[in-house]
Design a protein around this motif. Structure first.
Motif, mmCIF file in Angstrom:
data_model
loop_
_atom_site.group_PDB
_atom_site.id
_atom_site.type_symbol
_atom_site.label_atom_id
_atom_site.label_comp_id
_atom_site.label_asym_id
_atom_site.label_seq_id
_atom_site.Cartn_x
_atom_site.Cartn_y
_atom_site.Cartn_z
ATOM 1 N N GLY A 1 17.582 -19.233 -26.029
ATOM 2 C CA GLY A 1 18.155 -20.298 -25.209
ATOM 3 C C GLY A 1 17.387 -20.507 -23.920
ATOM 4 O O GLY A 1 17.195 -21.642 -23.472
ATOM 5 N N GLN B 1 14.203 -22.354 -24.657
ATOM 6 C CA GLN B 1 14.431 -23.789 -24.839
ATOM 7 C C GLN B 1 14.697 -24.465 -23.495
ATOM 8 O O GLN B 1 14.281 -25.605 -23.269
ATOM 9 N N THR C 1 18.507 -27.913 -31.000
ATOM 10 C CA THR C 1 19.324 -26.707 -31.174
ATOM 11 C C THR C 1 19.073 -26.030 -32.512
ATOM 12 O O THR C 1 19.740 -25.045 -32.845
ATOM 13 N N GLY D 1 23.311 -23.067 -28.761
ATOM 14 C CA GLY D 1 23.103 -24.474 -29.083
ATOM 15 C C GLY D 1 24.028 -25.375 -28.292
ATOM 16 O O GLY D 1 23.617 -26.417 -27.764
#
Length: 233
Positions: free
Chosen positions: A142, A145, A166, A174
């Protein structure tokens, strides 16, 4: 005039004598500052739509306009400048450079555009300024990202394009990333277009574009989009 316009856009790929129409007469409009979800089954034309809008591919016929600029007949040089200055990309996989810190990964994008954000400012937008000196291997999926989103935002683009952002993340992470994208759209006024196969994401969008067989099959407007935190899938 809408911020994004597709006017009867088609894309045909040719291999020898075989032709495959990935997009067929697609027409749609997106307004500035909207959070847009483009949803449809595999093979519906979502990725081709995103590639054309992002300047990574050109339509066979029809017109594509962003902020009044016609990109459908742009040269390779013009498309390179368009991708560099106007578009931020977020993909399913983070594509971070492993031997660069989070801050250095964000700085890579900031170095190639006209009016970039400071790398630390971009990391602060995604809540990761305290991880600026960490390498990708030291970050969770996470967090990686989030760095990828910060890198896209650092370009200060007109349009943020997200392709299944996601897809490589667990459920809770996500949802957090979807919430972040929703928040970034509201906070920065950026237009965000997210492609997904997951119809559960439709509730968080201002505008939902259903793609089927290469066409914009239906468009829905949500007057009261849901917060990403309430989504279940």
């Amino acid at each position: 005039m809408a911020f994004v316009q597709f006017e009867d856009v088609s894309k045909v790929y040719r291999t020898g004598e075989v032709e495959v129409a990935a997009v067929r007469g697609m027409s749609l409009a997106i307004e500035q500052g909207e959070f847009v979800v483009v949803v449809g089954p595999s093979g519906a034309g979502k990725t081709t739509f995103l590639n054309i809008l992002g300047g990574m591919d050109s339509p066979t016929t029809g017109r594509v306009l962003l902020d009044g600029k016609d990109i459908s007949r742009a040269s390779e040089k013009e498309l390179t400048l368009y991708r560099r200055h106007d578009i931020g990309f977020v993909f399913q996989f983070y594509n971070l450079v492993p031997n660069l810190t989070a801050k250095e990964n964000v700085e890579l994008a900031a170095q190639i555009c006209e009016n970039p954000l400071d790398a630390l400012e971009a990391l602060a937008l995604v809540g990761l300024e305290h991880r600026a000196q960490n390498f990708p291997a030291q970050l969770s999926g996470g967090e990686q990202q989030r760095v990828a989103i910060a890198r896209a935002l650092a370009k200060n683009p007109k349009l943020l394009l997200c392709d299944e952002p996601t897809g490589a993340l667990d459920y809770e992470t996500g949802k957090a990333i979807l919430g972040l994208l929703q928040e970034m759209c509201a906070k920065t006024g950026k237009t965000v277009v997210m492609v997904t196969h997951n119809a559960a994401f439709c509730g968080i969008a201002d505008r939902v574009i259903h793609v089927r067989e290469g066409r914009a099959d239906a468009v829905e407007l949500n007057e009261h989009p849901l917060p990403a935190s309430v989504l279940e899938w």
